[in-house]
Structure formats: C-alpha cells, structure tokens
Design a protein around this motif. Structure first.
Motif, mmCIF file in Angstrom:
data_model
loop_
_atom_site.group_PDB
_atom_site.id
_atom_site.type_symbol
_atom_site.label_atom_id
_atom_site.label_comp_id
_atom_site.label_asym_id
_atom_site.label_seq_id
_atom_site.Cartn_x
_atom_site.Cartn_y
_atom_site.Cartn_z
ATOM 1 N N ARG A 75 0.814 -1.217 0.000
ATOM 2 C CA ARG A 75 0.000 0.000 0.000
ATOM 3 C C ARG A 75 0.846 1.265 0.000
ATOM 4 O O ARG A 75 0.572 2.204 -0.743
ATOM 5 N N TYR A 76 1.869 1.281 0.836
ATOM 6 C CA TYR A 76 2.737 2.451 0.926
ATOM 7 C C TYR A 76 3.454 2.699 -0.406
ATOM 8 O O TYR A 76 3.499 3.830 -0.903
ATOM 9 N N ALA A 77 3.990 1.657 -1.016
ATOM 10 C CA ALA A 77 4.667 1.801 -2.317
ATOM 11 C C ALA A 77 3.690 2.293 -3.378
ATOM 12 O O ALA A 77 4.070 3.097 -4.246
ATOM 13 N N SER A 103 -0.302 15.271 1.977
ATOM 14 C CA SER A 103 -0.607 15.016 3.390
ATOM 15 C C SER A 103 0.192 13.829 3.899
ATOM 16 O O SER A 103 0.835 13.115 3.125
ATOM 17 N N GLY A 104 0.084 13.608 5.179
ATOM 18 C CA GLY A 104 0.593 12.373 5.743
ATOM 19 C C GLY A 104 -0.327 11.226 5.338
ATOM 20 O O GLY A 104 -1.419 11.436 4.814
ATOM 21 N N ALA A 105 0.136 10.024 5.586
ATOM 22 C CA ALA A 105 -0.669 8.838 5.297
ATOM 23 C C ALA A 105 -1.552 8.508 6.501
ATOM 24 O O ALA A 105 -1.160 8.743 7.649
ATOM 25 N N TYR A 106 -2.716 7.972 6.215
ATOM 26 C CA TYR A 106 -3.674 7.561 7.246
ATOM 27 C C TYR A 106 -4.141 6.144 6.974
ATOM 28 O O TYR A 106 -4.442 5.794 5.828
ATOM 29 N N ARG A 152 -0.435 7.788 10.251
ATOM 30 C CA ARG A 152 0.756 6.932 10.116
ATOM 31 C C ARG A 152 1.974 7.819 9.892
ATOM 32 O O ARG A 152 2.492 7.917 8.787
ATOM 33 N N PRO A 153 2.459 8.480 10.956
ATOM 34 C CA PRO A 153 3.607 9.377 10.801
ATOM 35 C C PRO A 153 4.891 8.659 10.382
ATOM 36 O O PRO A 153 5.843 9.306 9.938
ATOM 37 N N ASP A 154 4.896 7.336 10.485
ATOM 38 C CA ASP A 154 6.061 6.558 10.079
ATOM 39 C C ASP A 154 6.155 6.421 8.560
ATOM 40 O O ASP A 154 7.173 5.976 8.034
ATOM 41 N N LEU A 155 5.099 6.828 7.844
ATOM 42 C CA LEU A 155 5.065 6.702 6.375
ATOM 43 C C LEU A 155 4.994 8.085 5.753
ATOM 44 O O LEU A 155 3.940 8.709 5.707
ATOM 45 N N THR A 156 6.130 8.569 5.267
ATOM 46 C CA THR A 156 6.153 9.912 4.667
ATOM 47 C C THR A 156 5.954 9.818 3.165
ATOM 48 O O THR A 156 6.424 8.876 2.521
ATOM 49 N N LEU A 157 5.261 10.799 2.633
ATOM 50 C CA LEU A 157 4.912 10.777 1.214
ATOM 51 C C LEU A 157 5.398 12.010 0.450
ATOM 52 O O LEU A 157 4.952 12.240 -0.665
ATOM 53 N N GLU A 158 6.273 12.797 1.023
ATOM 54 C CA GLU A 158 6.729 13.998 0.342
ATOM 55 C C GLU A 158 7.238 13.646 -1.058
ATOM 56 O O GLU A 158 7.842 12.613 -1.266
ATOM 57 N N SER A 159 7.009 14.566 -1.967
ATOM 58 C CA SER A 159 7.397 14.356 -3.348
ATOM 59 C C SER A 159 8.896 14.558 -3.539
ATOM 60 O O SER A 159 9.485 15.460 -2.952
ATOM 61 N N ASP A 160 9.471 13.707 -4.351
ATOM 62 C CA ASP A 160 10.872 13.874 -4.737
ATOM 63 C C ASP A 160 10.982 14.722 -5.994
ATOM 64 O O ASP A 160 12.060 15.030 -6.448
ATOM 65 N N GLY A 161 9.797 15.041 -6.603
ATOM 66 C CA GLY A 161 9.759 15.798 -7.862
ATOM 67 C C GLY A 161 10.050 17.175 -7.615
ATOM 68 O O GLY A 161 10.476 18.085 -8.009
#
Length: 175
Positions: A15-17, A34-37, A166-175
């Motif tokens: 899911r995270y990937a 946003s952060g993941a939930y 889920r603060p352990d899962l960051t989704l910031e863009s690398d773009g």
C-alpha cells in the motif's frame, strides 16, 4: 493553470509503495502532500484497510479532463483492475479528482457523468477530508463549505474517529 486536490488510496499489495508511486508519478506538479492515514474500507467493508492521503497539485496545461486521465494513468501503472461487481472494492491504487480550480481561483464545476466536480461523495468521506485539512487548514469543498465544518458533522464522527495517522510513512514528493 489549474490546481487540483487528489485523493489517493490503496489496500492491496504494498500500500505504501502504491501511494509513493502515485506521488512520484505526479512529479513536479505536487505542491503539498498530506501524511498517510490508515482507514477502514468505505462502502464495501469486506476488504483490507486502506492507506489514504491527499495531494495538492498544480499544472499550467491541465484541464479537468487531463487530471482525470492522469489519475487513471497512475492507477493503471499500479496495476489497478476495475471490478464492475464491486464498485467500492479493493484496489492497488485509487486516485480520485476531488476538486479543481481554474487560473482565476474559481472552482471548476462539472456534471459530466465521467467527471463530476467537485467529487460527488467527498463531503461524506472523512478519509478524504482529514488528510486534506492537514495540507490546507482553511480548505473549502466547493458547494459544501469548510472542510473543518464537514468533518465535525455528526454523520462523519465515527468515520473520523476510525482514521489513524501513520507518521512513520512519509509521502513527500521527490519531484
């Protein structure tokens, strides 16, 4: 230029990937994510829990149809298969166009059956509203009002309580 709020969710495979792939696939268009939930399934409850997030994206050349095509392309890249028997069934990736704004800041409204804007059920979905509030504390859903007010409605209280950050899962863009 248009600005869009996109909801991304996944409850199959990694899911995270799948969420990271959506954010990365949007590239430089991503302004905020946003952060993941962790959220319970909505509509069809006989399936695994979801990871959900919201993305604010900007694209100078995109009209609403381009956002829809981009959403479908991201879903396809993640291996999504649509099951006509389970409209709200499990998926590797779901990307919904929640709202779009034109250059002048006005919301784009559409009653096209393929792309209704704003999203016709966004105001009922805490898993969209809560992450959106994280990135835009003063967000308004066109035609429905302030996102904070929507989240405080009694009919969303149980759904909002069931959402786990889920603060352990960051989704910031690398773009």
């Amino acid at each position: 230029m248009t600005r869009a709020v996109l909801s991304i969710g996944s409850n199959l495979d990694d899911r995270y990937a799948n969420l990271r792939g959506a954010v990365d696939g949007l590239g430089e268009r991503v302004v905020l994510v946003s952060g993941a939930y962790e959220t319970p399934p909505w509509g069809d409850t006989e399936q695994p829990p979801y990871l959900n997030a919201v993305v604010l994206a900007v694209d100078p050349g995109a009209d609403p149809r381009a956002w829809l095509e981009r959403a479908r392309s991201l879903e396809s890249a993640a291996g999504r298969k649509r099951d006509p028997e389970r409209r709200f069934g499990p998926r590797t990736l779901d990307v919904d166009v929640i709202a779009v704004w034109a250059d002048d800041g006005e919301p784009v409204l559409s009653d096209d059956p393929e792309l209704i804007l704003p999203h016709p059920r966004a105001h009922e979905r805490a898993f969209v509203l809560k992450p959106w509030l994280d990135i835009q504390p003063y967000a308004q859903l066109p035609g429905h009002g302030w996102v904070t007010d929507l989240l405080n409605l009694p009919q969303l209280a149980a759904d909002a309580q069931a959402i786990t950050p889920r603060p352990d899962l960051t989704l910031e863009s690398d773009g």
